[in-house]
Scaffold this motif. Sequence first.
Motif, short mmCIF file in Angstrom:
data_model
loop_
_atom_site.label_atom_id
_atom_site.label_comp_id
_atom_site.label_asym_id
_atom_site.label_seq_id
_atom_site.Cartn_x
_atom_site.Cartn_y
_atom_site.Cartn_z
N PRO A 151 0.81 -1.30 -0.02
CA PRO A 151 0.01 -0.18 0.03
C PRO A 151 0.80 1.44 -0.04
N PHE A 152 1.86 1.51 0.70
CA PHE A 152 2.88 2.48 0.83
C PHE A 152 3.45 2.52 -0.60
N SER A 153 3.92 1.39 -1.11
CA SER A 153 4.70 1.57 -2.29
C SER A 153 3.80 2.12 -3.67
N ILE A 154 2.25 1.70 -3.44
CA ILE A 154 1.43 2.23 -4.52
C ILE A 154 1.50 3.74 -4.34
N PHE A 157 4.34 5.59 -5.56
CA PHE A 157 4.12 5.52 -7.04
C PHE A 157 3.50 6.75 -7.56
N PHE A 158 2.36 6.80 -6.91
CA PHE A 158 1.21 7.87 -7.36
C PHE A 158 1.58 9.26 -7.38
N VAL A 159 2.54 9.55 -6.07
CA VAL A 159 3.06 10.93 -5.63
C VAL A 159 4.15 11.17 -6.82
N THR A 160 4.94 10.20 -6.93
CA THR A 160 5.99 10.21 -8.21
C THR A 160 5.46 10.55 -9.41
N LEU A 161 4.42 9.73 -9.83
CA LEU A 161 3.82 10.04 -10.99
C LEU A 161 3.18 11.40 -11.19
N PHE A 162 2.34 11.65 -10.09
CA PHE A 162 1.92 13.06 -10.35
C PHE A 162 2.72 14.17 -10.19
N GLY A 163 3.67 14.07 -9.26
CA GLY A 163 4.73 15.22 -9.37
C GLY A 163 5.74 15.40 -10.39
N VAL A 164 5.81 14.20 -10.71
CA VAL A 164 7.33 14.31 -11.83
C VAL A 164 6.79 14.21 -13.29
N PHE A 165 5.58 13.64 -13.61
CA PHE A 165 5.15 13.61 -14.85
C PHE A 165 3.64 14.53 -15.15
N ILE A 166 2.83 13.97 -14.45
CA ILE A 166 1.73 14.78 -14.61
C ILE A 166 1.40 16.17 -14.50
N VAL A 167 1.93 16.64 -13.41
CA VAL A 167 1.81 18.05 -13.46
C VAL A 167 2.51 18.89 -14.41
N PRO A 168 3.69 18.68 -14.90
CA PRO A 168 4.49 19.31 -15.88
C PRO A 168 3.66 19.25 -17.31
N VAL A 169 3.31 18.10 -17.32
CA VAL A 169 2.62 17.71 -18.81
C VAL A 169 1.27 17.96 -19.03
N TYR A 170 0.31 17.83 -18.07
CA TYR A 170 -1.10 17.95 -18.09
C TYR A 170 -1.62 19.09 -17.21
N ASN A 190 7.56 11.64 -0.29
CA ASN A 190 7.95 10.14 -0.39
C ASN A 190 9.01 9.84 0.91
N ALA A 191 9.94 10.70 1.17
CA ALA A 191 10.83 10.70 2.30
C ALA A 191 10.15 10.48 3.67
N ASN A 192 8.91 10.91 3.86
CA ASN A 192 8.08 10.94 5.05
C ASN A 192 7.37 9.47 5.08
N ILE A 193 7.08 9.03 3.69
CA ILE A 193 6.46 7.67 3.84
C ILE A 193 7.78 6.58 4.15
N PHE A 194 8.64 6.85 3.15
CA PHE A 194 9.83 5.64 3.54
C PHE A 194 10.37 5.65 5.03
#
Length: 208
Positions: A151-154, A157-170, A190-194
Amino acid sequence: MSKIFSTEGIIYYGMERIYQILLLNVVFVISCLPLVTIGAAVASAYGTAYKMITHSEGVLYKEYLHQFKVNFVSATKMWLLIVALLVTGVWTFPYLQGYMIGNKLAYYLVMVMMAFLILMGLYLFALIARFQNTVSGTIVNAMILSLKHLPFSIIVFFVTLFGVFIVPVYLPKLLFIWLFMGFGTVIYINANIFMKIFTQYVITEEGS
């Protein structure tokens, strides 16, 4: 009310954290520019973010440079291995695609394997920044933890996807903010989650 605006108040703390994330983002992007140092930059950013979470970062850019020095060898080895695997994957994909067309089992197996590798990959540099280990040991731990804490891994993943790809593109309206805070914000969240995950496996505090 006066405490809210004091140096110990929530507003001061929030502004200070925003400034630190902005600075983390800047030093991270600069240290990524040689490309070969991307792995060391990611590990160093995580190491600095861990210190921010525990309020032991001191002067942030100095802490980042310290983390960069400490993690450079391990993180660079891991980064070069990832690049080699990516190049191999791109080269072999046309051959795999031939087997996948019309074969649902092969297609789903490849998709599951790719999803697993992505989730595992999200842990690699976060682990390097937190624990001293060999490259192979870090990979094994990333495999285990990414599945054990799925669950944390997912979420990561979505935090990274949203922050790195979705925000600058969409979301181009947020591009200006993203340029100055995007990577730093993703790494800090992510560091807080890890930290929640890794704390369970820390017997004695690392001195890095």
